[in-house]
Scaffold this active site. Structure first.
Site, PDB file in Angstrom:
ATOM      1  N   LYS A 192     -12.515  -1.771   5.970  1.00  0.00           N
ATOM      2  CA  LYS A 192     -11.731  -2.705   6.773  1.00  0.00           C
ATOM      3  C   LYS A 192     -12.294  -2.735   8.196  1.00  0.00           C
ATOM      4  CE  LYS A 192      -9.210  -2.778   3.060  1.00  0.00           C
ATOM      5  NZ  LYS A 192      -8.025  -2.035   2.794  1.00  0.00           N
ATOM      6  N   TRP A 246       0.826  -1.213   0.000  1.00  0.00           N
ATOM      7  CA  TRP A 246       0.000   0.000   0.000  1.00  0.00           C
ATOM      8  C   TRP A 246       0.855   1.256   0.000  1.00  0.00           C
ATOM      9  CZ3 TRP A 246      -4.285  -0.457  -2.166  1.00  0.00           C
ATOM     10  CH2 TRP A 246      -5.083  -1.590  -2.003  1.00  0.00           C
ATOM     11  N   ASP A 252      -1.885   6.550   6.280  1.00  0.00           N
ATOM     12  CA  ASP A 252      -2.939   5.715   5.694  1.00  0.00           C
ATOM     13  C   ASP A 252      -3.289   4.635   6.716  1.00  0.00           C
ATOM     14  OD1 ASP A 252      -4.522   3.901   4.375  1.00  0.00           O
ATOM     15  OD2 ASP A 252      -3.067   3.430   2.808  1.00  0.00           O
TER      16      ASP A 252
HETATM   17  C1  LIG Z   1      -7.481  -1.487   1.463  1.00  0.00           C
HETATM   18  C2  LIG Z   1      -6.409  -0.483   1.594  1.00  0.00           C
HETATM   19  C3  LIG Z   1      -6.268   0.578   0.693  1.00  0.00           C
HETATM   20  C4  LIG Z   1      -7.155   0.734  -0.518  1.00  0.00           C
HETATM   21  O1  LIG Z   1      -8.433   1.090  -0.151  1.00  0.00           O
HETATM   22  P1  LIG Z   1      -9.536   1.463  -1.242  1.00  0.00           P
HETATM   23  O2  LIG Z   1     -10.615   2.013  -0.378  1.00  0.00           O
HETATM   24  O3  LIG Z   1      -9.891   0.197  -1.943  1.00  0.00           O
HETATM   25  O4  LIG Z   1      -8.957   2.457  -2.169  1.00  0.00           O
HETATM   26  C5  LIG Z   1      -5.255   1.494   0.899  1.00  0.00           C
HETATM   27  N1  LIG Z   1      -4.434   1.384   1.950  1.00  0.00           N
HETATM   28  C6  LIG Z   1      -4.540   0.380   2.845  1.00  0.00           C
HETATM   29  C7  LIG Z   1      -3.590   0.319   3.988  1.00  0.00           C
HETATM   30  C8  LIG Z   1      -5.532  -0.579   2.691  1.00  0.00           C
HETATM   31  O5  LIG Z   1      -5.643  -1.575   3.587  1.00  0.00           O
END
Ligand SMILES: *Cc1c(COP(=O)(O)O)cnc(C)c1O
Length: 359
Positions: free
Chosen positions: A195, A102, A171
């Site tokens: 998540k 990511w 993030d």
């Molecule tokens: C799932 C995830 C993303 C991507 O998320 P989207 O909402 O599908 O764009 C980005 N960063 C992390 C750490 C993730 O777990």
């Protein structure tokens, strides 16, 4: 009705109690004669729902009034572009820390929009650890530092917040609400909802208000945090159902005792699973013990030719979505807030029996 043990990395398990509440309110939300999905986002009913969600989140994370809380669309991936567009000029340099898939994606997007210095990468360890902070090469005067506190795919989690003079951008998609954090250490926190918050379609952004004036003048309105903040996240139609449901999840966490209670439950689940892995001669988790993730636990079998059988037999016991990410293979169990101890116990019990049978 049966609810299986769901270890999906995302969209992930939601609390059964919350889904039941949604079910009872689905056709007629609190006597208005329509679903919350069928009401205007400008109605007093929905504005109330959005305000309640924000207040509950603010209590959970102890977010001060010097931070704006935004509910956006486009997922965490959109924020990979929103971050540089909101916080830097094209000539600025920013620091990015690369610890997995990511943060690599965030890096690729950052490079399209700003000068990026990779201040640290652990790619040469196959992202199984984090380089000591003393070895990072930070930029003096960087517009911000971006990192990913919990790498969802690799199962690698920071146990510290980076030290830098620049605003820290995190993030937190797969770690938010898993335990208390000190919001004041961050300039920006963002997290895709699917998540550990709610359904897909919503992305949470918590941004220090004094950073809202840094956006490029040509930023598209839909990506501008300032425009979102000035319009209470209703510059256009927000994902109303996802926001309503996320608000119910926030209140569910509060009712359970908040983030300290979540942390205790999550640590118990993770420790059971990691010890099952470590006490076997059959399963392996490659991550540096210090940086093992509380939420995402990847593991491999000693014999990869048994992977398919493992997944098939797991499924017959209602243990779902254990396949590792396509980029790394093996298995991965995501054990977010809504995954109960009993599900982790069932998984560990299955792993023991599988090892005895085939190990
Ligand atoms: C799932 C995830 C993303 C991507 O998320 P989207 O909402 O599908 O764009 C980005 N960063 C992390 C750490 C993730 O777990």
């Amino acid at each position: 009705m049966t609810r299986a043990h769901n270890f999906c990395a995302g969209p992930a398990a939601l609390p059964a109690e919350v889904l039941q509440r949604v079910q009872t309110e689905l056709l007629d939300w609190q006597g208005v004669g329509a679903s919350i999905m069928e009401l205007s986002h400008r109605s007093s009913e929905f504005v109330g729902v959005a305000e309640r969600a924000e207040q509950s989140l603010r209590r959970l994370l102890d977010i001060g009034e010097d931070y704006a809380v935004l509910f956006q669309q486009g997922g965490a991936s959109q924020q990979f572009a929103s971050v540089p567009l909101n916080l830097s000029c094209a000539n600025d340099t920013v620091d990015q820390i690369v610890t997995g898939q990511w943060s690599k994606k965030a890096l690729a997007e950052g490079r399209r929009l700003v000068n990026v210095n990779v201040a640290s990468t652990s790619e040469d360890s196959n992202f199984s650890t984090i380089q000591a902070e003393s070895d990072w090469e930070l930029t003096e005067g960087a517009a911000y530092l971006h990192y990913c506190p919990n790498e969802t795919i690799g199962g690698l989690e920071f146990d510290f917040v980076p030290h830098t003079f620049a605003p820290v951008v995190a993030d937190m998609s797969s770690t938010i609400l898993s335990r208390p954090i000190d919001v004041d250490r961050f300039g920006v926190i963002y997290a895709g909802a699917q998540k550990n918050i709610g359904p897909a379609g919503l992305c949470l952004v918590i941004v220090k208000r004094d950073l809202l004036d840094r956006a490029r003048s040509d930023i598209p309105a839909m990506l501008s945090w300032k425009i979102a903040a000035d319009n209470d996240s209703m510059y256009n139609t927000p994902p109303t159902f996802a926001l309503y449901l996320s608000g119910l999840v926030f209140e569910w966490i509060e009712a359970k005792g908040g983030l300290r209670a979540m942390q205790a439950l999550n640590e118990k689940k993770a420790s059971r699973l990691y010890s099952t892995i470590d006490n076997s001669g059959f399963y392996n988790n490659p991550v540096d013990v210090r940086y093992r993730s509380l939420m995402n636990v990847p593991f491999t079998l000693a014999d990869a030719s048994l992977d398919k059988r493992f997944l098939e037999e797991a499924e017959t016991e209602q243990l779902l979505n254990l396949k590792g990410h396509r980029s790394v293979g093996g298995m991965r169990a995501s054990i977010y807030n809504a995954v109960e101890q009993s599900s982790v116990d069932a998984l560990c019990d299955f792993m023991h029996r599988f090892e005895t049978k085939y190990g």
